[in-house]
Design a protein around this motif. Sequence first.
Motif, PDB file in Angstrom:
ATOM      1  N   LEU A  59       0.856  -1.173   0.000  1.00  3.79           N
ATOM      2  CA  LEU A  59       0.000   0.000   0.000  1.00  3.79           C
ATOM      3  C   LEU A  59       0.897   1.228   0.000  1.00  3.79           C
ATOM      4  N   ILE A  60       0.525   2.220  -0.774  1.00  6.43           N
ATOM      5  CA  ILE A  60       1.225   3.502  -0.799  1.00  6.43           C
ATOM      6  C   ILE A  60       0.194   4.522  -0.348  1.00  6.43           C
ATOM      7  N   PHE A  61       0.579   5.384   0.572  1.00  9.72           N
ATOM      8  CA  PHE A  61      -0.405   6.308   1.125  1.00  9.72           C
ATOM      9  C   PHE A  61       0.267   7.581   1.616  1.00  9.72           C
ATOM     10  N   ARG A  62      -0.567   8.603   1.786  1.00 14.68           N
ATOM     11  CA  ARG A  62      -0.142   9.844   2.417  1.00 14.68           C
ATOM     12  C   ARG A  62      -1.377  10.496   3.002  1.00 14.68           C
ATOM     13  N   GLY A  63      -1.148  11.298   4.015  1.00 14.06           N
ATOM     14  CA  GLY A  63      -2.280  11.963   4.648  1.00 14.06           C
ATOM     15  C   GLY A  63      -1.851  12.729   5.872  1.00 14.06           C
ATOM     16  N   THR A  64      -2.843  13.151   6.615  1.00 15.07           N
ATOM     17  CA  THR A  64      -2.562  13.862   7.862  1.00 15.07           C
ATOM     18  C   THR A  64      -1.894  12.893   8.832  1.00 15.07           C
ATOM     19  N   ASP A  65      -1.182  13.431   9.789  1.00 20.00           N
ATOM     20  CA  ASP A  65      -0.504  12.573  10.766  1.00 20.00           C
ATOM     21  C   ASP A  65      -1.484  11.649  11.472  1.00 20.00           C
ATOM     22  N   ASP A  66      -2.641  12.187  11.860  1.00 20.00           N
ATOM     23  CA  ASP A  66      -3.635  11.389  12.573  1.00 20.00           C
ATOM     24  C   ASP A  66      -4.186  10.275  11.684  1.00 20.00           C
ATOM     25  N   ALA A  67      -4.532  10.605  10.438  1.00 20.79           N
ATOM     26  CA  ALA A  67      -5.088   9.597   9.527  1.00 20.79           C
ATOM     27  C   ALA A  67      -4.061   8.514   9.215  1.00 20.79           C
ATOM     28  N   VAL A  68      -2.814   8.908   9.011  1.00 20.26           N
ATOM     29  CA  VAL A  68      -1.754   7.934   8.731  1.00 20.26           C
ATOM     30  C   VAL A  68      -1.552   7.015   9.934  1.00 20.26           C
ATOM     31  N   ALA A  69      -1.559   7.573  11.140  1.00 18.80           N
ATOM     32  CA  ALA A  69      -1.394   6.758  12.349  1.00 18.80           C
ATOM     33  C   ALA A  69      -2.536   5.751  12.480  1.00 18.80           C
ATOM     34  N   ARG A  70      -3.772   6.191  12.203  1.00 16.35           N
ATOM     35  CA  ARG A  70      -4.910   5.273  12.274  1.00 16.35           C
ATOM     36  C   ARG A  70      -4.829   4.195  11.205  1.00 16.35           C
ATOM     37  N   LEU A  71      -4.376   4.570  10.003  1.00 12.44           N
ATOM     38  CA  LEU A  71      -4.233   3.579   8.936  1.00 12.44           C
ATOM     39  C   LEU A  71      -3.167   2.548   9.286  1.00 12.44           C
ATOM     40  N   ILE A  72      -2.032   3.000   9.775  1.00 14.98           N
ATOM     41  CA  ILE A  72      -0.956   2.072  10.144  1.00 14.98           C
ATOM     42  C   ILE A  72      -1.428   1.122  11.240  1.00 14.98           C
ATOM     43  N   ALA A  73      -2.143   1.646  12.237  1.00 14.25           N
ATOM     44  CA  ALA A  73      -2.664   0.787  13.306  1.00 14.25           C
ATOM     45  C   ALA A  73      -3.635  -0.247  12.743  1.00 14.25           C
ATOM     46  N   PHE A  74      -4.478   0.174  11.799  1.00 12.25           N
ATOM     47  CA  PHE A  74      -5.430  -0.750  11.174  1.00 12.25           C
ATOM     48  C   PHE A  74      -4.689  -1.829  10.395  1.00 12.25           C
ATOM     49  N   ILE A  75      -3.691  -1.437   9.622  1.00  7.10           N
ATOM     50  CA  ILE A  75      -2.920  -2.406   8.839  1.00  7.10           C
ATOM     51  C   ILE A  75      -2.216  -3.398   9.760  1.00  7.10           C
ATOM     52  N   GLU A  76      -1.612  -2.899  10.831  1.00  3.12           N
ATOM     53  CA  GLU A  76      -0.919  -3.788  11.762  1.00  3.12           C
ATOM     54  C   GLU A  76      -1.875  -4.782  12.394  1.00  3.12           C
ATOM     55  N   GLN A  77      -3.111  -4.359  12.615  1.00  4.93           N
ATOM     56  CA  GLN A  77      -4.107  -5.225  13.220  1.00  4.93           C
ATOM     57  C   GLN A  77      -4.526  -6.350  12.273  1.00  4.93           C
ATOM     58  N   ILE A  78      -4.640  -6.045  10.973  1.00  6.54           N
ATOM     59  CA  ILE A  78      -5.141  -7.067  10.044  1.00  6.54           C
ATOM     60  C   ILE A  78      -4.055  -7.824   9.299  1.00  6.54           C
ATOM     61  N   ASP A  79      -2.846  -7.281   9.233  1.00  7.55           N
ATOM     62  CA  ASP A  79      -1.763  -7.979   8.511  1.00  7.55           C
ATOM     63  C   ASP A  79      -1.041  -8.917   9.474  1.00  7.55           C
ATOM     64  N   GLU A  80      -1.783  -9.900   9.911  1.00  3.18           N
ATOM     65  CA  GLU A  80      -1.286 -10.909  10.849  1.00  3.18           C
ATOM     66  C   GLU A  80      -1.460 -12.282  10.179  1.00  3.18           C
ATOM     67  N   PRO A  81      -0.669 -13.248  10.605  1.00  6.36           N
ATOM     68  CA  PRO A  81      -0.863 -14.590  10.047  1.00  6.36           C
ATOM     69  C   PRO A  81      -2.280 -15.081  10.340  1.00  6.36           C
ATOM     70  N   LEU A  82      -2.897 -15.676   9.346  1.00  3.66           N
ATOM     71  CA  LEU A  82      -4.211 -16.273   9.562  1.00  3.66           C
ATOM     72  C   LEU A  82      -4.037 -17.533  10.384  1.00  3.66           C
ATOM     73  N   SER A  83      -5.013 -17.883  11.165  1.00  5.16           N
ATOM     74  CA  SER A  83      -4.889 -19.081  11.996  1.00  5.16           C
ATOM     75  C   SER A  83      -4.618 -20.289  11.104  1.00  5.16           C
ATOM     76  N   GLY A  84      -3.681 -21.110  11.537  1.00 13.45           N
ATOM     77  CA  GLY A  84      -3.295 -22.277  10.770  1.00 13.45           C
ATOM     78  C   GLY A  84      -2.095 -22.054   9.872  1.00 13.45           C
ATOM     79  N   GLU A  85      -1.601 -20.835   9.837  1.00 12.83           N
ATOM     80  CA  GLU A  85      -0.423 -20.562   8.989  1.00 12.83           C
ATOM     81  C   GLU A  85       0.841 -20.580   9.814  1.00 12.83           C
TER      82      GLU A  85
END
Length: 85
Positions: A59-85
């Motif tokens: 993903l390539i992105f840019r934005g306000t500091d707050d929006a970027v921080a929220r996006l990074i937190a969201f990505i970190e939350q979902i970019d995890e190994p799926l169960s069984g991997e």
Amino acid sequence: RLAALADDLDRVEERALRQRVLRYRDVADVEAMIDAQFVSGRFAARDLELWSDQRTNSLIFRGTDDAVARLIAFIEQIDEPLSGE
């Protein structure tokens, strides 16, 4: 009023591009999840711009500091190994 608008436009151009390579999820799937966040109002188009690169699975992105921080937190939350991997 026009001067304030010009200042806002200048600030948009100052936002640095960032890239995040996804490790566990496909970028198309993550992009759909993020699009849903735009629809729900969690992210606003005026605060965050987002592009995907399927070739590098990133993903390539840019934005306000707050929006970027929220996006990074969201990505970190979902970019995890799926169960069984």
